[in-house]
Design a protein around this motif. Structure first.
Motif, PDB file in Angstrom:
ATOM      1  N   ALA A 127       7.763  19.163  44.647  1.00  0.00           N
ATOM      2  CA  ALA A 127       8.945  18.425  45.094  1.00  0.00           C
ATOM      3  C   ALA A 127       9.798  19.278  46.027  1.00  0.00           C
ATOM      4  N   LEU A 128       9.905  20.557  45.702  1.00  0.00           N
ATOM      5  CA  LEU A 128      10.656  21.463  46.576  1.00  0.00           C
ATOM      6  C   LEU A 128       9.948  21.677  47.902  1.00  0.00           C
ATOM      7  N   ARG A 129       8.624  21.739  47.886  1.00  0.00           N
ATOM      8  CA  ARG A 129       7.882  21.836  49.147  1.00  0.00           C
ATOM      9  C   ARG A 129       8.148  20.594  50.005  1.00  0.00           C
ATOM     10  N   VAL A 130       8.204  19.441  49.351  1.00  0.00           N
ATOM     11  CA  VAL A 130       8.468  18.203  50.081  1.00  0.00           C
ATOM     12  C   VAL A 130       9.832  18.257  50.762  1.00  0.00           C
ATOM     13  N   VAL A 131      10.870  18.626  50.011  1.00  0.00           N
ATOM     14  CA  VAL A 131      12.227  18.530  50.560  1.00  0.00           C
ATOM     15  C   VAL A 131      12.607  19.720  51.429  1.00  0.00           C
ATOM     16  N   THR A 132      11.836  20.819  51.369  1.00  0.00           N
ATOM     17  CA  THR A 132      12.181  21.981  52.201  1.00  0.00           C
ATOM     18  C   THR A 132      11.221  22.182  53.368  1.00  0.00           C
ATOM     19  N   GLN A 133      10.001  21.620  53.298  1.00  0.00           N
ATOM     20  CA  GLN A 133       9.014  21.921  54.326  1.00  0.00           C
ATOM     21  C   GLN A 133       8.248  20.707  54.842  1.00  0.00           C
ATOM     22  N   LEU A 134       7.817  19.818  53.944  1.00  0.00           N
ATOM     23  CA  LEU A 134       6.834  18.806  54.332  1.00  0.00           C
ATOM     24  C   LEU A 134       7.436  17.586  55.005  1.00  0.00           C
ATOM     25  N   GLU A 135       8.643  17.199  54.641  1.00  0.00           N
ATOM     26  CA  GLU A 135       9.313  16.131  55.377  1.00  0.00           C
ATOM     27  C   GLU A 135       9.598  16.644  56.788  1.00  0.00           C
ATOM     28  N   ASN A 136       9.207  15.883  57.802  1.00  0.00           N
ATOM     29  CA  ASN A 136       9.333  16.400  59.173  1.00  0.00           C
ATOM     30  C   ASN A 136       9.936  15.366  60.119  1.00  0.00           C
ATOM     31  N   ARG A 137      11.075  14.832  59.713  1.00  0.00           N
ATOM     32  CA  ARG A 137      11.723  13.782  60.490  1.00  0.00           C
ATOM     33  C   ARG A 137      12.854  14.299  61.380  1.00  0.00           C
ATOM     34  N   TYR A 138      13.420  15.442  61.024  1.00  0.00           N
ATOM     35  CA  TYR A 138      14.616  15.914  61.721  1.00  0.00           C
ATOM     36  C   TYR A 138      14.268  16.658  63.006  1.00  0.00           C
ATOM     37  N   ALA A 139      15.149  16.569  63.972  1.00  0.00           N
ATOM     38  CA  ALA A 139      14.888  17.157  65.286  1.00  0.00           C
ATOM     39  C   ALA A 139      14.933  18.681  65.254  1.00  0.00           C
ATOM     40  N   GLU A 140      15.760  19.265  64.385  1.00  0.00           N
ATOM     41  CA  GLU A 140      16.023  20.703  64.461  1.00  0.00           C
ATOM     42  C   GLU A 140      15.377  21.520  63.348  1.00  0.00           C
ATOM     43  N   HIS A 141      14.784  20.874  62.358  1.00  0.00           N
ATOM     44  CA  HIS A 141      14.209  21.650  61.252  1.00  0.00           C
ATOM     45  C   HIS A 141      13.235  20.797  60.452  1.00  0.00           C
ATOM     46  N   ASP A 142      12.358  21.460  59.692  1.00  0.00           N
ATOM     47  CA  ASP A 142      11.523  20.781  58.713  1.00  0.00           C
ATOM     48  C   ASP A 142      12.322  20.599  57.429  1.00  0.00           C
ATOM     49  N   GLY A 143      11.870  19.698  56.582  1.00  0.00           N
ATOM     50  CA  GLY A 143      12.546  19.467  55.319  1.00  0.00           C
ATOM     51  C   GLY A 143      13.799  18.632  55.474  1.00  0.00           C
ATOM     52  N   LEU A 144      14.462  18.397  54.330  1.00  0.00           N
ATOM     53  CA  LEU A 144      15.664  17.571  54.311  1.00  0.00           C
ATOM     54  C   LEU A 144      16.943  18.384  54.403  1.00  0.00           C
ATOM     55  N   ASN A 145      16.827  19.722  54.350  1.00  0.00           N
ATOM     56  CA  ASN A 145      17.986  20.604  54.455  1.00  0.00           C
ATOM     57  C   ASN A 145      19.037  20.254  53.398  1.00  0.00           C
ATOM     58  N   LEU A 146      18.609  20.250  52.132  1.00  0.00           N
ATOM     59  CA  LEU A 146      19.497  19.910  51.026  1.00  0.00           C
ATOM     60  C   LEU A 146      20.337  21.117  50.619  1.00  0.00           C
ATOM     61  N   LEU A 155      14.337  22.354  40.763  1.00  0.00           N
ATOM     62  CA  LEU A 155      13.460  23.384  40.210  1.00  0.00           C
ATOM     63  C   LEU A 155      13.705  23.627  38.728  1.00  0.00           C
ATOM     64  N   LYS A 156      14.969  23.623  38.299  1.00  0.00           N
ATOM     65  CA  LYS A 156      15.296  24.116  36.955  1.00  0.00           C
ATOM     66  C   LYS A 156      15.895  23.052  36.041  1.00  0.00           C
ATOM     67  N   HIS A 157      15.684  21.774  36.322  1.00  0.00           N
ATOM     68  CA  HIS A 157      16.316  20.769  35.475  1.00  0.00           C
ATOM     69  C   HIS A 157      15.799  20.812  34.037  1.00  0.00           C
ATOM     70  N   ASN A 158      14.616  21.394  33.838  1.00  0.00           N
ATOM     71  CA  ASN A 158      14.103  21.539  32.473  1.00  0.00           C
ATOM     72  C   ASN A 158      14.405  22.909  31.881  1.00  0.00           C
ATOM     73  N   GLY A 159      15.199  23.723  32.556  1.00  0.00           N
ATOM     74  CA  GLY A 159      15.579  25.025  32.029  1.00  0.00           C
ATOM     75  C   GLY A 159      15.076  26.166  32.889  1.00  0.00           C
ATOM     76  N   PRO A 160      15.407  27.412  32.510  1.00  0.00           N
ATOM     77  CA  PRO A 160      14.975  28.584  33.278  1.00  0.00           C
ATOM     78  C   PRO A 160      13.450  28.695  33.320  1.00  0.00           C
ATOM     79  N   LEU A 161      12.963  29.355  34.360  1.00  0.00           N
ATOM     80  CA  LEU A 161      11.522  29.609  34.473  1.00  0.00           C
ATOM     81  C   LEU A 161      11.151  30.984  33.942  1.00  0.00           C
ATOM     82  N   ILE A 162      12.116  31.906  33.934  1.00  0.00           N
ATOM     83  CA  ILE A 162      11.875  33.267  33.451  1.00  0.00           C
ATOM     84  C   ILE A 162      13.067  33.707  32.602  1.00  0.00           C
ATOM     85  N   ASP A 163      12.850  34.755  31.782  1.00  0.00           N
ATOM     86  CA  ASP A 163      13.981  35.308  31.044  1.00  0.00           C
ATOM     87  C   ASP A 163      14.634  36.418  31.869  1.00  0.00           C
TER      88      ASP A 163
END
Length: 396
Positions: A127-146, A155-163
């Motif tokens: 999902a992060l790849r989609v919104v940061t890299q794979l969407e390619n509609r904008y004139a000045e950058h890839d992704g949605l620039n969220l 990334l972390k809605h289910n909690g931390p990935l590491i301690d």
């Protein structure tokens, strides 16, 4: 939102975007994120991606888009009651499934196996790849620039990935961190060892509430189960009993809807009540206090959490592993695996995907192939399978 609590995320305090976007006179930064997500290609594709039951089984079952909209409504309800930022909660709910493959979790499992030698596949990272890299509609950058806050929540809605020492935790304790998680383009470090905002936590538990209720509805609609099968099932059983006792003579579809809406309402009320108590006990004074609390704050009560786990176990054995569901699951997994193998060997992928694949090999080519397959809708995956193998799988 001026009436939000001190521990809510504030759009005016955002860490920002990777690319400057300039101020908006009419929308907050989180509203802009929500709108960018809704207008994305990946969001539209959700309408043709499986939730549990494949499209050939009927047009009234949930798909990824209808599920996402239900999650969004529940997340906003929780956020409003807890005085959180509703727009961020909504943006996170709307984006939480953008990385899912065709054919639901079956496609994800198949793609993860196919990518086992290349870092695996994880739908949250996708999902992060989609919104940061794979969407390619904008004139000045890839992704949605969220904003950073939306990326963090995805990334972390289910909690931390590491301690704190960097050791993977939770679902990643066994297999390690998913490939690409440390390469997500963001304006600042995503802090893998902390919890996400309460808005992200609201979106996560809204996901559980939505699919528990609508998977029951879809299972009943499909004839896999009937209402009486739920009489002794945790969480659902007491509600089924009271509905059947109060409305014994009405059509089953009305009884079913009554069960579903009561389940959703009571689950939301339980979350709001217990989470309010958690907030009062922990007393966070800022969103950073939430991140450093060391625990998830928005949760079911202990009694409801136990019952919800029992319901999930019941659905796993009686619905998700039912033979009428498993046969299409196995066929759809085979479709994904065959597509992956063929694209990795000699098959050209259409358009820009073919150009990207020709420019790389090994793990890099595998990631391009995974990106292409993950973005497919169910019908498109079947069309590609027909193009490459001159055959359409029989799902019945």
């Amino acid at each position: 939102m001026s009436d939000t609590a001190p521990y809510a995320s504030k759009p005016e305090d955002t860490l920002g975007r990777l690319y400057g976007a300039g101020p908006s006179p009419t929308r907050s930064e989180f509203q802009r994120d929500r709108d960018r997500i809704i207008h994305s290609t990946a969001f539209r594709r959700l309408q043709h991606k499986t939730q549990v039951f494949l499209a050939h089984e009927g047009r009234h079952f949930r798909n990824r888009l209808t599920h996402t909209l239900e999650v969004s409504q529940i997340a906003r309800s929780i956020a409003r009651a807890l005085r959180l930022n509703e727009d961020l909660a909504e943006a996170l709910a709307l984006s939480h499934d953008l990385g899912h493959t065709p054919f639901g979790h079956a496609g994800e499992r198949a793609l993860h196996r196919a990518m086992s030698n290349f870092g695996g596949f994880d739908h949250n990272v996708q999902a992060l790849r989609v919104v940061t890299q794979l969407e390619n509609r904008y004139a000045e950058h890839d992704g949605l620039n969220l904003t950073w806050e939306t990326l963090e929540g995805i990334l972390k809605h289910n909690g931390p990935l590491i301690d704190a020492s960097g050791v993977p935790v939770g679902r990643y304790a066994h297999e390690g961190l998913p490939s690409g998680v440390n390469d997500i383009p963001a304006v600042s470090d995503l802090r893998l060892d902390t919890y996400a905002s309460l808005e992200a936590q609201a979106a996560a538990i809204a996901d559980d509430i939505a699919y528990n209720a609508h998977d029951i509805d879809d299972a009943l609609r499909a004839g896999v189960l009937n209402l009486e099968d739920f009489l002794d099932v945790p969480m659902a059983g007491p509600i089924v009993r009271e509905v059947l006792e109060r409305y014994p003579g009405i059509p089953v579809n009305r009884q079913t809807h009554e069960v579903q809406r009561r389940m959703i309402t009571r689950a939301i009320e339980d979350v709001i009540s217990f989470s309010s108590a958690n907030i009062a006990r922990i007393a966070p004074q800022s969103v950073d206090d939430v991140r450093l609390a060391g625990t998830t704050i928005i949760t079911f009560s202990p009694e409801t959490a136990i019952a919800e786990k029992g319901l999930k176990n019941f659905l796993l054995t009686r619905v998700y592993r039912h033979k009428s569901v498993m046969q299409p699951v196995l066929e759809s997994e085979a479709v994904v695996e065959r597509l992956f193998a063929r694209y990795m060997s000699d098959a050209d992928m259409p358009g820009r995907w073919g150009e990207k694949a020709k420019a790389c090999s090994g793990p890099n080519r595998a990631r391009v192939v995974a990106d292409f397959i993950a973005g497919m809708t169910d019908p498109y995956a079947l069309d590609e399978h027909y193009r490459l193998f001159d055959a359409r799988p029989e799902f019945r």
